[in-house]
Structure formats: structure tokens, C-alpha cells
Design an enzyme around this catalytic site. Structure first.
Site, PDB file in Angstrom:
ATOM      1  N   SER A  20       0.751  -1.100  -0.131  1.00 51.56           N
ATOM      2  CA  SER A  20      -0.019  -0.171   0.049  1.00 51.56           C
ATOM      3  C   SER A  20       0.923   1.230  -0.110  1.00 51.56           C
ATOM      4  O   SER A  20       0.517   2.263  -0.734  1.00 51.56           O
ATOM      5  CB  SER A  20      -0.967   0.072   1.175  1.00 51.56           C
ATOM      6  OG  SER A  20      -2.041  -0.853   0.745  1.00 51.56           O
ATOM      7  N   THR A  65      -5.001  -3.906   7.869  1.00 49.61           N
ATOM      8  CA  THR A  65      -4.929  -5.298   7.387  1.00 49.61           C
ATOM      9  C   THR A  65      -4.803  -6.189   8.653  1.00 49.61           C
ATOM     10  O   THR A  65      -4.866  -5.780   9.621  1.00 49.61           O
ATOM     11  CB  THR A  65      -3.662  -5.350   6.390  1.00 49.61           C
ATOM     12  OG1 THR A  65      -3.386  -6.581   5.894  1.00 49.61           O
ATOM     13  CG2 THR A  65      -2.225  -4.839   6.977  1.00 49.61           C
ATOM     14  N   LYS A  69      -8.685  -6.090  11.334  1.00 52.04           N
ATOM     15  CA  LYS A  69     -10.001  -5.639  10.523  1.00 52.04           C
ATOM     16  C   LYS A  69     -10.814  -5.849  11.622  1.00 52.04           C
ATOM     17  O   LYS A  69     -11.986  -5.030  11.248  1.00 52.04           O
ATOM     18  CB  LYS A  69     -10.037  -6.589   9.528  1.00 52.04           C
ATOM     19  CG  LYS A  69      -9.171  -6.252   8.229  1.00 52.04           C
ATOM     20  CD  LYS A  69      -9.390  -6.923   6.833  1.00 52.04           C
ATOM     21  CE  LYS A  69      -8.441  -6.709   5.976  1.00 52.04           C
ATOM     22  NZ  LYS A  69      -8.881  -7.528   4.643  1.00 52.04           N
ATOM     23  N   ASN A  89     -11.606  -2.338   6.533  1.00 50.95           N
ATOM     24  CA  ASN A  89     -10.403  -2.332   6.244  1.00 50.95           C
ATOM     25  C   ASN A  89      -9.864  -0.781   5.845  1.00 50.95           C
ATOM     26  O   ASN A  89      -8.812  -0.541   5.433  1.00 50.95           O
ATOM     27  CB  ASN A  89      -9.852  -3.184   5.006  1.00 50.95           C
ATOM     28  CG  ASN A  89     -10.553  -2.769   3.662  1.00 50.95           C
ATOM     29  OD1 ASN A  89     -11.466  -1.691   3.721  1.00 50.95           O
ATOM     30  ND2 ASN A  89     -10.063  -3.042   2.593  1.00 50.95           N
ATOM     31  N   ASP A 104     -12.699  -3.891   0.204  1.00 48.74           N
ATOM     32  CA  ASP A 104     -12.698  -5.432  -0.390  1.00 48.74           C
ATOM     33  C   ASP A 104     -13.708  -5.695  -1.399  1.00 48.74           C
ATOM     34  O   ASP A 104     -13.592  -6.277  -2.558  1.00 48.74           O
ATOM     35  CB  ASP A 104     -12.445  -6.239   0.455  1.00 48.74           C
ATOM     36  CG  ASP A 104     -10.948  -6.152   1.146  1.00 48.74           C
ATOM     37  OD1 ASP A 104     -10.053  -5.710   0.605  1.00 48.74           O
ATOM     38  OD2 ASP A 104     -10.647  -6.974   2.275  1.00 48.74           O
ATOM     39  N   ALA A 131     -14.863 -19.091   2.617  1.00 46.52           N
ATOM     40  CA  ALA A 131     -15.679 -18.445   3.583  1.00 46.52           C
ATOM     41  C   ALA A 131     -15.160 -17.548   4.915  1.00 46.52           C
ATOM     42  O   ALA A 131     -15.895 -17.473   5.624  1.00 46.52           O
ATOM     43  CB  ALA A 131     -16.697 -19.449   3.799  1.00 46.52           C
ATOM     44  N   GLY A 132     -13.985 -17.130   4.432  1.00 45.56           N
ATOM     45  CA  GLY A 132     -13.475 -16.312   5.535  1.00 45.56           C
ATOM     46  C   GLY A 132     -13.789 -14.870   5.234  1.00 45.56           C
ATOM     47  O   GLY A 132     -14.758 -14.422   4.486  1.00 45.56           O
ATOM     48  N   GLY A 133     -12.899 -13.799   5.840  1.00 44.24           N
ATOM     49  CA  GLY A 133     -13.323 -12.297   5.615  1.00 44.24           C
ATOM     50  C   GLY A 133     -13.350 -12.157   4.188  1.00 44.24           C
ATOM     51  O   GLY A 133     -14.295 -11.058   3.829  1.00 44.24           O
ATOM     52  N   GLY A 242      -5.357 -10.926  -7.855  1.00 40.33           N
ATOM     53  CA  GLY A 242      -5.357 -10.241  -6.948  1.00 40.33           C
ATOM     54  C   GLY A 242      -4.645  -8.951  -6.759  1.00 40.33           C
ATOM     55  O   GLY A 242      -5.164  -7.876  -6.062  1.00 40.33           O
TER      56      GLY A 242
HETATM   57  P1  ATR Z   1      -9.542 -14.387   4.843  1.00 41.28           P
HETATM   58  O1  ATR Z   1      -9.801 -13.296   5.998  1.00 41.28           O
HETATM   59  O2  ATR Z   1      -8.204 -13.708   4.065  1.00 41.28           O
HETATM   60  O3  ATR Z   1     -10.382 -14.869   4.148  1.00 41.28           O
HETATM   61  P2  ATR Z   1      -9.620 -16.617   6.680  1.00 41.28           P
HETATM   62  O4  ATR Z   1     -10.417 -15.975   7.223  1.00 41.28           O
HETATM   63  O5  ATR Z   1      -8.350 -17.341   7.405  1.00 41.28           O
HETATM   64  O6  ATR Z   1      -8.818 -15.639   5.811  1.00 41.28           O
HETATM   65  O7  ATR Z   1     -10.033 -17.600   5.426  1.00 41.28           O
HETATM   66  C1  ATR Z   1      -9.196 -18.505   4.648  1.00 41.28           C
HETATM   67  C2  ATR Z   1     -10.230 -19.375   3.568  1.00 41.28           C
HETATM   68  O8  ATR Z   1      -9.164 -20.266   3.094  1.00 41.28           O
HETATM   69  C3  ATR Z   1     -11.317 -20.106   4.201  1.00 41.28           C
HETATM   70  O9  ATR Z   1     -12.268 -20.356   3.605  1.00 41.28           O
HETATM   71  C4  ATR Z   1     -10.375 -21.473   4.680  1.00 41.28           C
HETATM   72  O10 ATR Z   1     -11.319 -22.501   4.765  1.00 41.28           O
HETATM   73  P3  ATR Z   1     -11.822 -22.801   6.273  1.00 41.28           P
HETATM   74  O11 ATR Z   1     -12.807 -21.845   6.637  1.00 41.28           O
HETATM   75  O12 ATR Z   1     -12.189 -24.428   6.071  1.00 41.28           O
HETATM   76  O13 ATR Z   1     -10.537 -22.745   7.259  1.00 41.28           O
HETATM   77  C5  ATR Z   1      -9.701 -21.476   3.353  1.00 41.28           C
HETATM   78  N1  ATR Z   1      -8.499 -22.456   3.334  1.00 41.28           N
HETATM   79  C6  ATR Z   1      -7.246 -22.238   3.962  1.00 41.28           C
HETATM   80  N2  ATR Z   1      -6.633 -23.203   3.791  1.00 41.28           N
HETATM   81  C7  ATR Z   1      -7.315 -24.165   3.127  1.00 41.28           C
HETATM   82  C8  ATR Z   1      -7.039 -25.524   2.659  1.00 41.28           C
HETATM   83  N3  ATR Z   1      -5.701 -25.985   2.987  1.00 41.28           N
HETATM   84  N4  ATR Z   1      -7.862 -26.165   2.105  1.00 41.28           N
HETATM   85  C9  ATR Z   1      -9.165 -25.818   1.881  1.00 41.28           C
HETATM   86  N5  ATR Z   1      -9.323 -24.500   2.272  1.00 41.28           N
HETATM   87  C10 ATR Z   1      -8.537 -23.563   2.983  1.00 41.28           C
END
Ligand code: ATR
Length: 279
Positions: A20, A65, A69, A89, A104, A131-133, A242
Site C-alpha cells: 500500500s 490489514t 480488521k 479495512n 474489499d 468463506a473467510g473475511g 489479486g
Molecule cells: P481471509 O480473511 O483472508 O479470508 P481466513 O478467514 O483465514 O482468511 O479464510 C481463509 C479461507 O481459505 C477459508 O475459507 C479457509 O477454509 P476454512 O474456513 O475451512 O478454514 C480457506 N482455506 C485455507 N486453507 C485451506 C486448505 N488447505 N484447504 C481448503 N481451504 C482452505
């Protein structure tokens, strides 16, 4: 530093890796703005105090970051996007009040608009991996643009189900086993996991079943061209990466802090791409 100079920063832990400062520094110079943008590495123990004293530290706002967040969201007055996603963010001081948003959402959507104009009119159903952030921001962006069906594929199914609880029935939780079937004829595939990132596990998705006019997006930017994007391009599909997202998410913060809406250009993309490739 002059009396008029405005300063913003990116706050993270770590923060030194952040692109950034280079990105905002480019715009500050390009638009001839009396401004500064710095990286601030702040530990979880100190983050609440730091956010609470942004103004006295001379800042008009900040990017937030990992891993801050959530606390940035809690300590500020979130707009509709930050509230919907449940994370902030971007912070800015508005007549002494600390407000926040989640850029984002527009980063993901702006990158798609630039790389595949009209994608939303073509897309009836989308697939989001993760399904994370980041996944929440991507899914909310798709909902804002009227996509009526969004398959959210996640290793931990409960998190995809929580996304349906948050956003409603346009979100359809799915497991990775279901992905091959979902890919058939799909028009939009977005990776919002860390899979495929340098140093992480690979992402194995066969893009051959996607529609011929599908678009593929990846939040990962190291490497710039993930194997997923390389396979999509080899098929002639539109792609956004990205770095496209990073650049588009930065626009609103810059405008809020410095009063000029900056443009995402090829020159800027190339500058950051060279930096990423050299790392
Ligand atoms: P962010 O905020 O950047 O989205 P996060 O909340 O840690 O980070 O989410 C990471 C995503 O990558 C999640 O969807 C995670 O799946 P889980 O919810 O099951 O943890 C996914 N992810 C990370 N490593 C993975 C792996 N080895 N196989 C499948 N999904 C993975």
C-alpha cells in the site's frame, strides 16, 4: 511536512510487506498532493490505543490489514458495507468521528468490471471458493450487483452456512466434493481462499467445464498469475487477479483521505507487478 500535509497509513502486524505505501505513494506523486502514506506495524496489545489516537498522531485515516480488521470495525462507526461484511479495512476521520468501510467489496467488483465488462449481466450463478473475511467481501459484492445465486464452497461447511445466515438464501453452501458438478456451465468462479498462494497448498480446480464466456477471479497476488488464472487464460476466459483487486480497493481510501479520486492505470499495475515479481 507542511501544516496542510495530510497523512494516512496502513496498520498491520506485520506491516512491512504491505504494497500500500508504494501504491498510495504513486498516486500522491502523480496527483501532486501534499500528502504522505506510511506503514505502521502495531501489535495486538497496542492497536486499540493506536486507533484511538489516529488524529493526534497526525493521520486523517488508515488502511487496516491482518490481524486488525475486526477491532477496527468495533472501534469505528461502520458504513453499510463494513456492517454487512463484519470487518473494516479503511478508516477515516469525519469531523472528529472515526468512520469505517470495507473496500474489499468494491476492489473485487471493480477488478471484474475492468477485466470483463458486462460480467454481471451474463452471470446468473456464481461460485465463490472460501468463506473467510475475503469470501464475505466477495459474496457481498456479488449480492450488491444482483447475482441471485452464489454457491459458497468451503472446507468448513459451517462457515459457508454462517454466510447464508448473514446474507440470505442467495448463498448456497457447498462442499469441495460438490465443486465439479457446480463448475459445469458456470459463468463466474472466484477464489477467495489462500490456496494457490506462494508457500500455501495448491488449488486444484478444473476450469474446462466452465462456460465459454465465464470469468475467473483470484484474490491471490503472489504469484500474480496463479495456476487457476493461467488455466483460465489458456481457455481464453476473462480473468482478474489479486493485484487488480488490491488496486481497485485502494481508490476509495485515497479519495476519502486526500480528496482526489485516483485512477487505476496500466502504469500503476506494472509498477506494483514488478515489485511483486522481484520479491
Ligand atoms: P481471509 O480473511 O483472508 O479470508 P481466513 O478467514 O483465514 O482468511 O479464510 C481463509 C479461507 O481459505 C477459508 O475459507 C479457509 O477454509 P476454512 O474456513 O475451512 O478454514 C480457506 N482455506 C485455507 N486453507 C485451506 C486448505 N488447505 N484447504 C481448503 N481451504 C482452505
Amino acid at each position: 511536512m507542511s501544516d496542510q500535509q495530510r497523512a494516512a497509513c496502513v496498520i498491520g502486524y506485520p506491516a512491512k510487506h504491505s504494497r500500500s505505501p508504494k501504491l498510495h505513494g504513486y498516486w500522491i506523486k502523480h496527483y501532486n498532493i501534499d500528502g504522505d502514506y506510511r506503514a505502521e506495524e502495531i501489535s495486538p496489545d497496542d492497536i486499540a490505543d493506536f486507533i484511538g489516537s489516529l488524529a493526534s498522531k497526525g493521520y486523517v485515516g488508515a488502511n487496516i490489514t491482518m490481524p486488525h480488521k475486526d477491532i477496527a470495525f468495533e472501534l469505528s462507526e461502520p458504513d453499510q458495507r463494513a456492517t454487512a461484511v463484519g470487518a473494516a479495512n479503511t478508516l477515516w476521520l469525519d469531523a472528529g468521528k472515526l468512520r469505517s468501510t470495507n473496500t474489499d467489496v468494491e476492489g473485487f467488483i471493480g477488478a471484474l468490471d475492468a477485466s470483463s465488462p458486462g460480467w454481471d449481466a451474463r452471470t446468473n450463478a456464481a461460485i465463490v471458493l472460501g468463506a473467510g473475511g475475503a469470501g464475505r467481501a466477495v459474496v457481498y459484492g456479488l449480492i450488491e450487483r444482483g447475482i441471485g445465486k452464489i454457491h459458497v464452497v468451503n472446507r468448513t461447511l459451517e462457515k459457508a452456512q454462517a454466510m447464508r445466515d448473514r446474507f440470505g438464501n442467495s448463498v448456497q453452501p457447498a462442499t469441495w466434493d460438490e465443486l465439479p458438478e457446480l463448475l459445469k456451465g458456470a459463468k463466474l468462479l472466484a477464489n477467495a481462499t489462500s490456496l494457490g498462494m506462494h508457500g500455501h497448498e495448491p488449488l486444484n480446480v478444473d476450469v474446462s467445464a466452465l462456460a465459454d464466456d465465464a470469468v475467473v477471479s483470484d484474490i491471490v497476488y503472489v504469484p500474480l498469475t496463479t495456476p487457476l488464472l493461467a488455466a483460465a487464460r489458456a481457455r481464453g476466459l476473462d480473468t482478474s487477479n489479486g493485484l487488480d483487486m488490491l488496486l481497485h480497493q485502494a481508490v476509495r481510501g485515497f479519495e476519502l483521505w486526500f480528496g482526489t479520486r485516483p485512477k487505476v492505470t496500466k502504469e500503476l499495475y506494472d509498477l506494483l507487478a514488478a515489485d511483486i515479481e522481484a520479491s
